[in-house]
Design a protein around this motif. Structure first.
Motif, PDB file in Angstrom:
ATOM      1  N   ILE A  80      24.236  -0.615 -51.183  1.00 56.06           N
ATOM      2  CA  ILE A  80      23.744   0.759 -51.182  1.00 56.06           C
ATOM      3  C   ILE A  80      22.655   0.877 -50.127  1.00 56.06           C
ATOM      4  N   ARG A  81      22.367   2.125 -49.755  1.00 57.20           N
ATOM      5  CA  ARG A  81      21.385   2.356 -48.691  1.00 57.20           C
ATOM      6  C   ARG A  81      20.455   3.500 -49.063  1.00 57.20           C
ATOM      7  N   PHE A  82      19.168   3.291 -48.819  1.00 55.40           N
ATOM      8  CA  PHE A  82      18.149   4.321 -48.971  1.00 55.40           C
ATOM      9  C   PHE A  82      17.442   4.525 -47.635  1.00 55.40           C
ATOM     10  N   VAL A  83      16.740   5.646 -47.514  1.00 54.46           N
ATOM     11  CA  VAL A  83      15.969   5.931 -46.300  1.00 54.46           C
ATOM     12  C   VAL A  83      14.569   6.389 -46.685  1.00 54.46           C
ATOM     13  N   SER A  84      13.672   6.364 -45.723  1.00 54.39           N
ATOM     14  CA  SER A  84      12.318   6.859 -45.951  1.00 54.39           C
ATOM     15  C   SER A  84      12.294   8.381 -45.839  1.00 54.39           C
ATOM     16  N   ASP A  85      11.221   8.963 -46.291  1.00 52.32           N
ATOM     17  CA  ASP A  85      11.118  10.420 -46.338  1.00 52.32           C
ATOM     18  C   ASP A  85      11.286  11.068 -44.971  1.00 52.32           C
ATOM     19  N   ARG A  86      10.792  10.424 -43.934  1.00 52.93           N
ATOM     20  CA  ARG A  86      10.847  11.012 -42.595  1.00 52.93           C
ATOM     21  C   ARG A  86      12.169  10.774 -41.887  1.00 52.93           C
ATOM     22  N   ARG A  87      13.059  10.003 -42.488  1.00 55.76           N
ATOM     23  CA  ARG A  87      14.294   9.658 -41.793  1.00 55.76           C
ATOM     24  C   ARG A  87      15.325  10.781 -41.825  1.00 55.76           C
ATOM     25  N   ALA A  88      15.613  11.340 -42.982  1.00 58.17           N
ATOM     26  CA  ALA A  88      16.620  12.402 -43.098  1.00 58.17           C
ATOM     27  C   ALA A  88      16.455  13.079 -44.451  1.00 58.17           C
ATOM     28  N   ARG A  89      16.566  14.381 -44.486  1.00 58.39           N
ATOM     29  CA  ARG A  89      16.328  15.088 -45.745  1.00 58.39           C
ATOM     30  C   ARG A  89      17.550  15.098 -46.661  1.00 58.39           C
ATOM     31  N   ASN A  90      18.738  14.788 -46.128  1.00 55.41           N
ATOM     32  CA  ASN A  90      19.953  14.860 -46.938  1.00 55.41           C
ATOM     33  C   ASN A  90      20.385  13.503 -47.482  1.00 55.41           C
ATOM     34  N   LEU A  91      19.555  12.477 -47.335  1.00 52.99           N
ATOM     35  CA  LEU A  91      19.930  11.131 -47.758  1.00 52.99           C
ATOM     36  C   LEU A  91      18.968  10.621 -48.829  1.00 52.99           C
ATOM     37  N   PRO A  92      19.420   9.685 -49.669  1.00 51.85           N
ATOM     38  CA  PRO A  92      18.617   9.302 -50.839  1.00 51.85           C
ATOM     39  C   PRO A  92      17.405   8.442 -50.497  1.00 51.85           C
ATOM     40  N   ARG A  93      16.312   8.713 -51.216  1.00 50.00           N
ATOM     41  CA  ARG A  93      15.123   7.877 -51.159  1.00 50.00           C
ATOM     42  C   ARG A  93      15.311   6.693 -52.108  1.00 50.00           C
ATOM     43  N   ILE A  94      14.355   5.808 -52.143  1.00 47.45           N
ATOM     44  CA  ILE A  94      14.447   4.614 -52.987  1.00 47.45           C
ATOM     45  C   ILE A  94      14.606   5.021 -54.453  1.00 47.45           C
ATOM     46  N   GLN A  95      15.634   4.465 -55.096  1.00 45.77           N
ATOM     47  CA  GLN A  95      15.929   4.746 -56.497  1.00 45.77           C
ATOM     48  C   GLN A  95      15.939   3.419 -57.271  1.00 45.77           C
ATOM     49  N   PRO A  96      14.835   3.052 -57.908  1.00 42.16           N
ATOM     50  CA  PRO A  96      14.769   1.748 -58.581  1.00 42.16           C
ATOM     51  C   PRO A  96      15.859   1.531 -59.626  1.00 42.16           C
ATOM     52  N   ASP A  97      16.226   2.570 -60.374  1.00 39.91           N
ATOM     53  CA  ASP A  97      17.244   2.405 -61.413  1.00 39.91           C
ATOM     54  C   ASP A  97      18.592   2.035 -60.811  1.00 39.91           C
ATOM     55  N   VAL A  98      18.963   2.702 -59.741  1.00 40.27           N
ATOM     56  CA  VAL A  98      20.242   2.409 -59.096  1.00 40.27           C
ATOM     57  C   VAL A  98      20.198   1.016 -58.473  1.00 40.27           C
ATOM     58  N   ALA A  99      19.093   0.677 -57.839  1.00 45.19           N
ATOM     59  CA  ALA A  99      18.966  -0.653 -57.241  1.00 45.19           C
ATOM     60  C   ALA A  99      19.127  -1.747 -58.292  1.00 45.19           C
ATOM     61  N   ALA A 100      18.583  -1.532 -59.480  1.00 45.18           N
ATOM     62  CA  ALA A 100      18.708  -2.518 -60.547  1.00 45.18           C
ATOM     63  C   ALA A 100      20.152  -2.637 -61.021  1.00 45.18           C
ATOM     64  N   ARG A 101      20.865  -1.512 -61.071  1.00 44.01           N
ATOM     65  CA  ARG A 101      22.235  -1.533 -61.602  1.00 44.01           C
ATOM     66  C   ARG A 101      23.219  -2.193 -60.638  1.00 44.01           C
ATOM     67  N   VAL A 102      22.968  -2.134 -59.333  1.00 44.89           N
ATOM     68  CA  VAL A 102      23.920  -2.764 -58.412  1.00 44.89           C
ATOM     69  C   VAL A 102      23.734  -4.274 -58.349  1.00 44.89           C
ATOM     70  N   ARG A 103      22.669  -4.764 -58.961  1.00 46.37           N
ATOM     71  CA  ARG A 103      22.464  -6.212 -58.951  1.00 46.37           C
ATOM     72  C   ARG A 103      23.577  -6.942 -59.694  1.00 46.37           C
ATOM     73  N   GLN A 104      24.186  -6.293 -60.688  1.00 46.09           N
ATOM     74  CA  GLN A 104      25.285  -6.934 -61.417  1.00 46.09           C
ATOM     75  C   GLN A 104      26.468  -7.245 -60.515  1.00 46.09           C
ATOM     76  N   PHE A 105      26.562  -6.539 -59.369  1.00 43.41           N
ATOM     77  CA  PHE A 105      27.634  -6.783 -58.410  1.00 43.41           C
ATOM     78  C   PHE A 105      27.161  -7.613 -57.216  1.00 43.41           C
ATOM     79  N   ASP A 106      25.903  -8.039 -57.268  1.00 38.60           N
ATOM     80  CA  ASP A 106      25.306  -8.857 -56.209  1.00 38.60           C
ATOM     81  C   ASP A 106      25.236  -8.099 -54.881  1.00 38.60           C
TER      82      ASP A 106
END
Length: 289
Positions: free
Chosen positions: A120-146
Motif C-alpha cells: 500500500i502507499r500513502f503520501v504526505s499532506d503536500r504531495r496530493a490532495r486526492n491520495l491517502p495520508r498515513i492510516q495506521p489501522d490499514v498499515a497494521a492490517r496489511v501486515r498479515q500479508f507481509d
C-alpha cells in the motif's frame, strides 16, 4: 480542479551501458488508459494519454529488466481497477501497490493479494490532495500479508512524518523517490540525516528513483548523486531501483531516457554486488512471492 495533460515518456530507451543482472526489477512504474475505460479522478491535477502494459514491457525488455512493481497511478486516486486488470493479464510480469482507503477490509486485501498486490502507499499532506495520508489501522492490517507500506513525502517532509511512520505496526516501510529531498540541501541536511537514522532501524528501505523529483536540473541531475551515493554506502541492502516510468508531471522539462536513468545506478552504486542486491535480491524478497 483544472487538469493538464502530462507529457509522454521517451518510447526509445537506450540500452544501458551497465551490465544488468538477470532477474532485475523496476520497483515503480505507472500505467494509464485508455480513457474510455478508466476515468481519471476529477481531483487529480493531471491526466495522461494511454501508457499501455505492452509499451512498459517493451521498455523493460530493452533495459534488460525482468519484473516490475506497478503502482496504481495517482491520477486514478483510490480507484485501482486499472491495476487489477493489468495484473490479471500479466501475472508473471507485474506485482502491484495500491492506494488504500479506510474501508479496504480484510476480505478485499486477501482478494488483492491473490491477484498479485504486494503493498500500500500513502503520501504526505503536500504531495496530493486526492491520495491517502498515513492510516495506521490499514498499515497494521496489511501486515498479515507481509506487505510493505510505501510513503511518498514532499521536500523535507520526512522530518515531520518520520515519527508517524516509525510508529506504524509494520516492519517494512519503503520511502519512495529518495524521499524527495531537495538535492540542493546536500547530504548534511536534516531530511537526509533522518532517512539514514530510519534505515538504521532495520525496518526501512529506500527507492533510488525519481532524481527529477529532487531537483529542477537537467538530466543527469548531478546534485542528486552525492545523496544517492551516501544512501548506498550506508545501507546497500536496503536500497532498490525504480524508473518511475512514464515520469508524470514533467511539464516544461526534459523527459529523461530510461536507459540513462538506469545507468545512473552504476554511478551511485559502483560495486557490482551492491547493484545485484539493489536490482534483484532486495526487490525479490519484498515483492517476488
Amino acid at each position: 480542479m483544472s487538469q493538464y495533460l502530462t507529457p509522454p515518456p521517451d518510447y526509445a530507451p537506450r540500452k544501458p551501458r551497465m551490465k544488468v543482472p538477470k532477474g532485475a526489477w523496476d520497483t515503480q512504474i505507472h500505467l494509464f488508459g485508455p480513457a474510455s475505460e478508466y476515468a481519471f479522478d476529477p481531483d487529480s491535477p493531471y491526466y495522461s494519454d494511454e501508457v499501455s502494459a505492452e509499451s512498459a514491457i517493451a521498455m523493460q525488455d530493452q533495459l534488460g529488466l525482468a519484473r516490475s512493481l506497478l503502482v496504481s497511478g495517482g491520477g486514478y486516486g483510490l480507484d485501482y481497477l486499472h491495476l487489477e486488470h493489468t495484473l490479471a493479464r500479466y501475472p508473471d510480469r507485474f506485482r502491484g501497490v495500491i492506494f488504500p482507503s479506510a474501508q479496504t477490509d480484510d476480505e478485499e486485501l486477501a482478494r488483492l493479494h491473490a491477484m498479485g498486490v504486494r503493498g500500500i502507499r500513502f503520501v504526505s499532506d503536500r504531495r496530493a490532495r486526492n491520495l491517502p495520508r498515513i492510516q495506521p489501522d490499514v498499515a497494521a492490517r496489511v501486515r498479515q500479508f507481509d506487505w510493505p507500506v510505501h510513503f511518498y513525502p514532499h521536500g523535507i517532509d520526512l522530518v515531520e512524518y518520520s515519527d508517524a511512520l516509525m510508529a506504524l505496526d509494520s516492519d517494512k516501510i519503503v520511502i519512495d523517490h529518495l524521499a524527495s529531498v531537495p538535492a540542493a540541501g546536500g547530504v548534511d541536511q536534516p531530511a537526509v540525516k533522518k532517512l539514514l537514522e530510519m534505515l538504521d532501524t532495520g525496518r526501512v528501505w529506500v527507492k533510488l528513483s525519481g532524481p527529477m523529483r529532487c531537483t529542477d536540473e537537467e538530466p543527469p541531475y548531478p546534485s542528486v548523486a552525492p545523496i544517492a551515493s551516501a544512501l548506498v554506502r550506508h545501507a546497500p541492502e536496503r536500497m532498490m531501483w525504480a524508473s518511475d516510468w512514464p515520469h508524470v508531471n514533467m511539464v516544461g522539462r526534459t523527459m529523461p531516457n530510461d536507459g540513462d536513468l538506469l545507468d545512473l545506478l552504476a554511478e551511485w552504486a559502483p560495486d557490482e554486488a551492491d547493484r545485484e542486491r539493489i536490482l534483484v535480491t532486495t526487490p525479490e524478497a519484498l515483492y517476488g512471492n
